[in-house]
Design a protein around this motif. Structure first.
Motif, PDB file in Angstrom:
ATOM      1  N   MET A  14       0.827  -1.204   0.000  1.00 41.41           N
ATOM      2  CA  MET A  14       0.000   0.000   0.000  1.00 41.41           C
ATOM      3  C   MET A  14       0.859   1.250   0.000  1.00 41.41           C
ATOM      4  O   MET A  14       1.996   1.248   0.467  1.00 41.41           O
ATOM      5  CB  MET A  14      -0.922   0.025   1.231  1.00 41.41           C
ATOM      6  CG  MET A  14      -1.893  -1.127   1.326  1.00 41.41           C
ATOM      7  SD  MET A  14      -2.975  -1.005   2.775  1.00 41.41           S
ATOM      8  CE  MET A  14      -4.100   0.269   2.220  1.00 41.41           C
ATOM      9  N   CYS A  34       0.182   5.337   1.300  1.00 43.61           N
ATOM     10  CA  CYS A  34      -0.734   6.190   2.055  1.00 43.61           C
ATOM     11  C   CYS A  34      -0.254   7.629   1.935  1.00 43.61           C
ATOM     12  O   CYS A  34       0.881   7.943   2.319  1.00 43.61           O
ATOM     13  CB  CYS A  34      -0.789   5.765   3.523  1.00 43.61           C
ATOM     14  SG  CYS A  34      -1.789   6.858   4.565  1.00 43.61           S
ATOM     15  N   LEU A  44      -5.596   6.007   0.459  1.00 41.36           N
ATOM     16  CA  LEU A  44      -4.965   4.694   0.557  1.00 41.36           C
ATOM     17  C   LEU A  44      -5.017   4.013  -0.802  1.00 41.36           C
ATOM     18  O   LEU A  44      -6.088   3.918  -1.412  1.00 41.36           O
ATOM     19  CB  LEU A  44      -5.679   3.822   1.590  1.00 41.36           C
ATOM     20  CG  LEU A  44      -5.410   4.119   3.063  1.00 41.36           C
ATOM     21  CD1 LEU A  44      -6.290   3.241   3.939  1.00 41.36           C
ATOM     22  CD2 LEU A  44      -3.943   3.892   3.405  1.00 41.36           C
ATOM     23  N   SER A  78      -4.021   0.469  -2.659  1.00 43.00           N
ATOM     24  CA  SER A  78      -3.650  -0.926  -2.435  1.00 43.00           C
ATOM     25  C   SER A  78      -3.332  -1.592  -3.766  1.00 43.00           C
ATOM     26  O   SER A  78      -4.020  -1.360  -4.767  1.00 43.00           O
ATOM     27  CB  SER A  78      -4.797  -1.665  -1.736  1.00 43.00           C
ATOM     28  OG  SER A  78      -4.513  -3.033  -1.606  1.00 43.00           O
TER      29      SER A  78
END
Length: 546
Positions: free
Chosen positions: A43, A45, A90, A92
């Motif tokens: 991920m 962020c 976020l 992913s």
């Protein structure tokens, strides 16, 4: 497939193809917290708005707008927001690993991060462009643009390529892909002989240019960096069961165990044979900086504590008697290792005649020193956990401390048998905690370049401060007499802190500030001052110290 590799050159290095799995934009109000969440996919962020603290695998970071973080699978996340509004994106990913077998490409799924980046903050140039690219990718992901299913993966690759090309070192120098290639070669072939000419050729530079560029980017020469990589790999292997020094020496490129042992000790200060059993050692300390407190906070109680620095207020004969007694206790304790500070260099030969002795040079900050001690006794995880607990405790205590003290000025005083000491404004872990991290205001009693200044009881300057925190280094009659004499002076009685009853006894903050547990105690004492001030609003002197 060739065309794709040309379009995304980093794929050729990692043989991985990143694919966008999901994206979300999260917006939360005040008191937003994340507790113990574990990441299952690679991920990114990006913080869009707000500030607070973010702990990734117990390593704590300051999170603020524009900060970008890498989260590898298995990362444990804790966070607390300081602002009223927190917003972040976020992203992913899934990773497909590509491998060419007999002329054909085969694909397998992988949970690895698609690039060789570590969990933590990713420093990049052009932060605003990073924000724009991620926001644009998010809009595409939401389907607000035509052909979004086709373009989202292309935009992801372009984003990763942009980040890869604009990464920054810890010293904010631009990451050089040519140097990174040479470092990858070091990691892969460290067991073999590696020459400067080889590394320079891989980087596409002359040896002299390569050496200059490397030192500018990494802060050390390629040779020193390679040695550090080898020692770090050796440290990992030394913690494994049934490890053999000879095999480790060969695997990291030192050829034989004698040369390996010499290089290891030059780097860490202790022999690899001691490092192997570091979590089982009987350790003694020789320090006036409270090393025994550091070790105790890590769950290790030293078998002996030696304090050999000369105290000007101690009689010379008494001092010699105390030194002899401490050496006898040290011999009887039979330590496996003695860890001392640089103040004990005059005793080094006598100490090492008792046990292997390591004297630590002054650290850049208290965290570096504490982590160094933790490594020597195999308790790095405990140290990181304590760092995290301290940061979150500061986060929780900060608002009440700032609300109570506000713009009020504070000063620190220590009373000994002969002197009154005032804490200065120089760079010191205690000053960093109180004034930089907690945001309290310092009273300007001393010139800014003075660390501490000593006065006789009747010669103290005007204590022009709103709060005065007093540590009594001694409870002997001479110290009490000095305190009484000081309280009779005009400088004391005209002090705003004295007139308003804001004088408080404290523990030895000057020593406590060098380890996480001690800093927690300082925070607790500050909070206790607030509580007792509320309970006893008209008290003239509040005692909270031991």
């Amino acid at each position: 497939m060739v065309r794709m590799t040309e379009q995304f050159p980093f794929i050729a290095e990692t043989t991985s193809l990143p694919l966008l799995s999901s994206m979300c934009c999260v917006r939360r109000g005040e008191n937003f917290r994340v507790q113990g969440k574990t990441v299952s996919r690679p991920m990114l962020c990006l913080i869009l708005q707000g500030d607070g603290v973010l702990a990734l695998n117990d390593t704590v970071y300051t999170a603020q707008a524009g900060s970008l973080f890498v989260l590898k699978p298995g990362t444990t996340v804790e966070a607390a927001a300081r602002s009223n509004v927190t917003e972040f994106i976020l992203l992913s990913m899934d990773t497909v690993r590509l491998q060419q077998v007999r002329g054909e490409w085969k694909m397998t799924s992988s949970s690895d991060f698609p690039l060789d980046w570590q969990t933590g903050r990713l420093l990049v140039r052009h932060e605003q462009q990073v924000v724009s690219r991620l926001e644009s990718l998010y809009e595409t992901y939401r389907g607000l643009q035509p052909d979004h299913f086709i373009s989202i993966h292309s935009q992801l690759h372009e984003l990763l390529q942009f980040l890869s090309e604009n990464r920054l070192e810890a010293n904010y120098e631009k990451v050089d892909p040519a140097l990174e290639r040479s470092i990858m070669y070091m990691r892969r072939f460290m067991s073999e002989g590696i020459s400067m000419d080889q590394l320079a050729k891989i980087a596409g530079l002359t040896p002299s240019s390569y050496s200059r560029s490397f030192k500018k980017a990494k802060g050390m020469s390629p040779t020193d960096y390679l040695n550090r990589l080898r020692i770090e790999e050796a440290k990992k292997q030394l913690t494994e069961e049934h490890c053999v020094l000879k095999d480790i020496a060969v695997s990291v490129g030192y050829g034989n165990e004698y040369y390996f042992s010499r290089k290891f000790k030059q780097t860490l200060g202790i022999a690899p044979s001691i490092y192997m059993k570091r979590d089982q050692l009987r350790v003694a300390t020789a320090s006036i900086m409270g090393f025994h407190e550091n070790l105790t906070s890590l769950g290790l109680h030293p078998v002996a504590v030696f304090e050999g620095a000369l105290d000007r207020e101690t009689d010379e004969n008494e001092y010699e008697r105390r030194i002899i007694e401490q050496f006898n206790q040290l011999r009887q304790a039979k330590p496996d290792l003695i860890i001392g500070d640089f103040y004990h260099k005059p005793y080094y030969d006598r100490l090492k005649s008792i046990a292997p002795t390591l004297l630590l040079e002054p650290a850049e900050d208290w965290k570096s020193q504490h982590m160094r001690l933790a490594e020597l006794v195999g308790r790095e995880k405990q140290a990181l956990l304590h760092f995290k607990e301290l940061e979150f405790h500061k986060f929780e205590a900060g608002p009440s401390l700032q609300s109570y003290f506000g713009t009020a000025r504070i000063a620190l005083m220590e009373i000994t048998n002969q002197f009154i000491r005032l804490q200065g404004a120089n760079e010191h872990p205690l000053n960093n905690l109180l004034y930089d991290e907690l945001g309290l205001q310092r009273a300007q009693l001393l010139p800014p370049d003075i660390s501490r200044y000593e006065y006789t009881a009747d010669s103290i300057p005007l204590l022009d401060t709103d709060f005065l925190f007093v540590h009594r280094a001694s409870l002997q009659p001479a110290s009490e007499k000095a305190f009484r004499r000081m309280k009779q002076t005009a400088s004391w009685n005209r002090s705003t802190a004295v007139l308003h009853g804001n004088v408080h006894d404290i523990s030895n903050w000057h020593l406590l500030c060098w380890n996480p547990e001690g800093r927690l105690q300082i925070l607790n004492e500050l909070q206790q001052i607030i509580q007792q001030a509320s309970a006893y609003p008209h008290a003239s002197l509040i005692m909270i110290g031991p």
